[in-house]
Design an enzyme around this catalytic site. Structure first.
Site, mmCIF file in Angstrom:
data_model
loop_
_atom_site.group_PDB
_atom_site.id
_atom_site.type_symbol
_atom_site.label_atom_id
_atom_site.label_comp_id
_atom_site.label_asym_id
_atom_site.label_seq_id
_atom_site.Cartn_x
_atom_site.Cartn_y
_atom_site.Cartn_z
ATOM 1 C CE LYS A 173 -3.876 -2.394 2.151
ATOM 2 N NZ LYS A 173 -4.572 -2.782 3.391
ATOM 3 C CD GLN B 99 -3.379 -4.357 6.529
ATOM 4 O OE1 GLN B 99 -3.301 -3.321 5.883
ATOM 5 N NE2 GLN B 99 -3.942 -5.451 6.049
ATOM 6 C CG ASP C 113 -9.842 -0.201 4.813
ATOM 7 O OD1 ASP C 113 -9.570 -0.342 3.604
ATOM 8 O OD2 ASP C 113 -9.093 -0.583 5.727
#
Lengths: 363, 363
Positions: free
Chosen positions: B123, B167, B190
């Site tokens: 990422k 994460q 997200d």
């Protein structure tokens, strides 16, 4: 190993493959023109209305006489709701004796739609019967949005009010989303706030309130000893109020859920695979006997008024399901009226009681 | 008219009807004992884990040699993602030239899981390539929840940060729900916040962000000219991260969606009815060739590392789908790796760019 084709799929403009569902309508291979994503940035444009086939035809065609006896057990929502309301009244009395308070429900009603007036009257009456305080604030059809929001805000701050509901639908000039967003989550007894819905949808999370009608449907299934886990369930209709939350609830109970809507090409065929059919389209007699697998359980959320001079009010209610036909195929079925309808009000009382219990830390 | 049976269904304790799904496990007719509702007051208890059949067996049994040629077009996620990232980089440069700012992404990483480290590294690298600033805050495996929340709060207030991601998965001692609740909705790139999910689920509403992997799947379908409206789609797996949001998105695109999970009794049969199969279970080779209708489109979100000394890292990734078999039945299929995976990162960049655009009112 498969060898990747030289012409990768990004470049197959309008390529048509046997039996597949490729289309020619939306593709481009140019690297520097158009938007970054083909995925529409505004999802709102996809909110097409669900238009089902014309209902009149269905009403006419349904209920063909047939000598076969009805075999389905009738799920008596009225009786089950009465039992629940009796138990709620008991707990309200206990709360009053113990903490000196009773639950309070505020209703906001805009305009004078006949159906909305009836619903609100029934809710107020049910509150009275259960010992729950109720307050109705009614606005004229052409009221200002700010006035509705102000009333909502006042109820939000009122500690004697534990549940607030805005009777839907609202007149078109009012922004339903904006109004419902103002409603304090802790008092959203209808469970229509998107945060409530998100918490209902997500594993490991729990909503404060479950929308009343879907909660009533599941309660009917459970009380009727219908096994949900591992069963195939088809939900017909995908409204925010019923279709969506009932599909989420059935999934929580580990059914395998299919959501059928007006864009579904083969609804009968899909419905025929279901052990449990919940229908909430408002299209009278949409679900015929031949839509059902023998032994299926049918929950009919639809209510549609049809003129009937022989009835007291000049009309009677019919559901989404052609009852005469379905009751000969299903193993259990809810009637309309007297099935899901009474449960919705019972669940509203239950949610209001739960909210008051939380407020007073009363168990 | 059907005559209501004298023994209404509330009283049929354990009654079993032919072909029906009644059970004997949960019924009672007593009016004054037990809880008011049979419906579980805590839905959490229903959050059983989805345990699929042991995967090793599937790995062994799959990929049987067969001379039939692969007919499916390979949906090249790497190529499509590269194109999208190129376009994002272009827009980031334009933003920098125009308002003197670039998007910023903050990543919170707890512990040192090998897969999480790899994902975060990828990422960060993708951000660099696109000209997006990135910041990684790493905590040790045994860190305190408050420290994570404090870091999140700092990023929430930092105007140069437009996207924050935690994460997942987090170590067991941390409360994922509580931590994600702290995340500012406007930076939830997200899209895992329940309000975002509720807005994705509800008609007439729109989420600020759509979860990256599902958004990538739909983008792959649209770019591959796969028609979604009116098609039967089966989603296998119902995680908050993939299964749930992809089912909601496919519905928004007017597919008829069935959600299959570990409690589904006949997953093969249901999958065989689908025009589009999206699978996200993490069970390698779960979906065999005979699970698919000829011409179906298959999107494989699964990634499972299996040891392979011939590979550079000592392992290779395999998906939920037995690719060798499926590619002979499907009309189009995503490979693993190189299908959905690269799209997830591209969509993260896209969401971060969108967030920065909103913050700077840049179009």
């Amino acid at each position: 190993m498969i060898v990747r084709r030289a012409s990768v799929i990004t470049n197959i403009i309008g390529h048509r493959v046997n039996n597949s569902c490729f289309t020619t309508s939306s593709s481009s291979s140019s690297i520097s023109s158009g938007p970054i994503l083909k995925f529409p940035s505004s999802l709102l444009s996809l909110d097409l209305p669900d238009i089902w086939p014309p209902s009149s035809q269905a009403i006419k065609n349904c209920c063909t006489a047939n000598d076969q006896p009805s075999s389905a057990l009738v799920i008596d929502g009225k009786l089950i709701a009465d039992e629940i309301r009796f138990r709620i009244a008991e707990q309200v009395r206990r709360m009053k004796d113990s903490v000196g308070k009773v639950p309070g429900l505020a209703v906001i009603l805009v305009g004078d739609r006949r159906d909305s007036l009836t619903y609100v009257r029934n809710k107020v009456k049910a509150c009275e019967d259960a010992g729950i305080n109720s307050l109705v604030t009614q606005f004229p059809q052409d009221c200002k949005q700010d006035d509705v929001i102000h009333a909502l805000s006042t109820f939000n701050e009122d500690p004697s009010i534990h549940g607030i509901l805005v009777q839907l639908p609202l007149p078109q000039h009012l922004d339903e989303g904006k109004i419902l967003n103002v409603l304090k989550l802790e008092k959203d007894v209808d469970g229509f706030h998107p945060l409530n819905m998100g918490n209902l949808a997500m594993r490991g999370r729990e909503p404060l309130f479950i929308p009343c009608t879907p909660k009533g449907c599941i309660e009917l299934l459970i009380r009727s000893s219908v096994e949900i886990m591992g069963k195939n369930a088809v939900v017909i209709g995908r409204s925010n109020i019923v279709g969506l939350p009932i599909s989420l609830l059935l999934q929580r109970h580990h059914a395998t859920v299919t959501i059928v809507h007006a864009f579904t090409k083969n609804p009968e065929q899909i419905a025929r695979e279901a052990d449990i059919v919940v229908t909430a389209t408002g299209v009278p007699n949409l679900v015929r006997g031949n839509w059902l697998k023998p032994g299926a359980v049918v929950i009919d959320v639809g209510t549609f008024p049809v003129e009937d001079p022989s009835c007291e009010n000049g009309y009677r209610l019919i559901g989404d399901v052609c009852y005469e036909e379905a009751s000969k195929v299903a193993s259990a079925i809810t009637p309309v009226p007297g099935g899901v309808g009474p449960m919705t009000i019972a669940m509203l009382l239950s949610n209001t009681l739960d909210s008051a219990k939380r407020a007073y830390d009363f168990t």
